[in-house]
Design an enzyme around this catalytic site. Structure first.
Site, PDB file in Angstrom:
ATOM      1  N   ARG A 104      -2.633  -7.323  -0.151  1.00 54.40           N
ATOM      2  CA  ARG A 104      -2.176  -8.551   0.475  1.00 54.40           C
ATOM      3  C   ARG A 104      -2.056  -8.314   1.970  1.00 54.40           C
ATOM      4  O   ARG A 104      -1.323  -7.435   2.403  1.00 54.40           O
ATOM      5  CB  ARG A 104      -0.821  -8.912  -0.134  1.00 54.40           C
ATOM      6  CG  ARG A 104      -0.450 -10.341   0.002  1.00 54.40           C
ATOM      7  CD  ARG A 104       0.784 -10.643  -0.809  1.00 54.40           C
ATOM      8  NE  ARG A 104       1.982 -10.017  -0.287  1.00 54.40           N
ATOM      9  CZ  ARG A 104       3.199 -10.541  -0.394  1.00 54.40           C
ATOM     10  NH1 ARG A 104       3.352 -11.677  -1.028  1.00 54.40           N
ATOM     11  NH2 ARG A 104       4.247  -9.918   0.091  1.00 54.40           N
ATOM     12  N   ASP A 203       4.729   0.719  -3.274  1.00 60.46           N
ATOM     13  CA  ASP A 203       5.434   1.780  -2.536  1.00 60.46           C
ATOM     14  C   ASP A 203       6.452   2.491  -3.421  1.00 60.46           C
ATOM     15  O   ASP A 203       6.600   3.722  -3.353  1.00 60.46           O
ATOM     16  CB  ASP A 203       6.142   1.191  -1.310  1.00 60.46           C
ATOM     17  CG  ASP A 203       5.172   0.872  -0.185  1.00 60.46           C
ATOM     18  OD1 ASP A 203       4.016   1.337  -0.248  1.00 60.46           O
ATOM     19  OD2 ASP A 203       5.573   0.152   0.744  1.00 60.46           O
TER      20      ASP A 203
END
Ligand code: PRP
Ligand code: URA
Length: 209
Positions: A104, A203
């Site tokens: 994204r 992450d």
């Protein structure tokens, strides 16, 4: 319009709480996402067709049932979708896995495609698109577009957490696709993050930031 199935089993909701917790380590986060993916498979496969078979038990012949119909294909959206694949494969070990690479763009929030590799028999399979986060819905819609452009149908979407905006977007763009999710959260913030959410799933899975 595609249905939204909330997987609200207490085990899923309990584990999701620790997945959300910012103090959960990368190692535990990864293990919990894997476990929740396995538990969600029960709900996602509830409508699989069965066929009658006979087996001989040590006592007598028995009328039994086995799963019939089309084979399954898993389509994780890279990267974060990978974190749920092994959990699904534990219960569906014969599934083939295709990969759709999307990230994204942090400024536009639009998905950028960088990789597609699908099983050669993808058209013959029921497909499960996998991504922990359904935020704006741009990535899920783009992955489903990739599949439909190649002629695929019979697609379901599996996510951990969705924003109402993402659910509405997938229902509008792909009304034939049912969505399976452990929670629908409150809203998206100005950066397109789900609130309260869990932060950045990729992450937290891979220990990057
Ligand atoms: C995250 C997430 C979804 C997407 C959701 O991926 O895993 O793919 O964002 O947002 P959307 O619904 O607004 O499209 P990201 O782009 O951070 O890539 P990553 O998995 O490689 O970290
Ligand atoms: N992607 C994530 O990983 N988390 C969000 O909250 C939104 C998009």
């Amino acid at each position: 319009m595609g249905k939204v199935h909330i997987c609200d089993h207490p085990l899923i909701q309990h584990k999701l709480t620790y997945i959300r917790d910012e103090n959960t380590t990368t190692k535990d986060f990864r293990a919990l996402v894997d476990e929740v993916a396995t538990l969600m498979v029960y709900e996602i496969t509830r409508d699989l067709p069965l066929q009658q078979v006979q087996v001989k038990t040590p006592v007598t012949m028995a009328d039994c049932q086995v799963i019939s119909g089309r084979m399954l294909g898993l389509i994780p959206i890279l990267r974060a979708g990978l974190g749920m694949v092994d959990g699904v494969l534990k219960l569906m070990p014969a599934a083939k896995v295709g990969h759709v690479g999307l990230y994204r763009d942090p400024d536009t929030l639009q998905p950028v495609e960088y990789y597609v590799k699908l099983p050669t028999d993808v058209l013959e399979r029921d497909l499960l698109v996998i991504d922990p986060m359904l935020a704006t819905g741009g990535s899920a819609n783009a992955a489903i577009d990739v599949l439909k452009r190649r002629g695929c149908s019979r697609i379901k979407l599996m996510c951990l957490i969705a924003a109402p905006e993402g659910v509405a977007s997938v229902q509008k763009e792909h009304p034939d696709v049912d969505i399976y999710v452990a929670a629908v959260d409150d809203h998206l913030n100005d950066h397109g993050y789900i609130v309260p959410g869990l932060g950045d799933a990729g992450d937290r899975l891979y220990g990057t930031d």
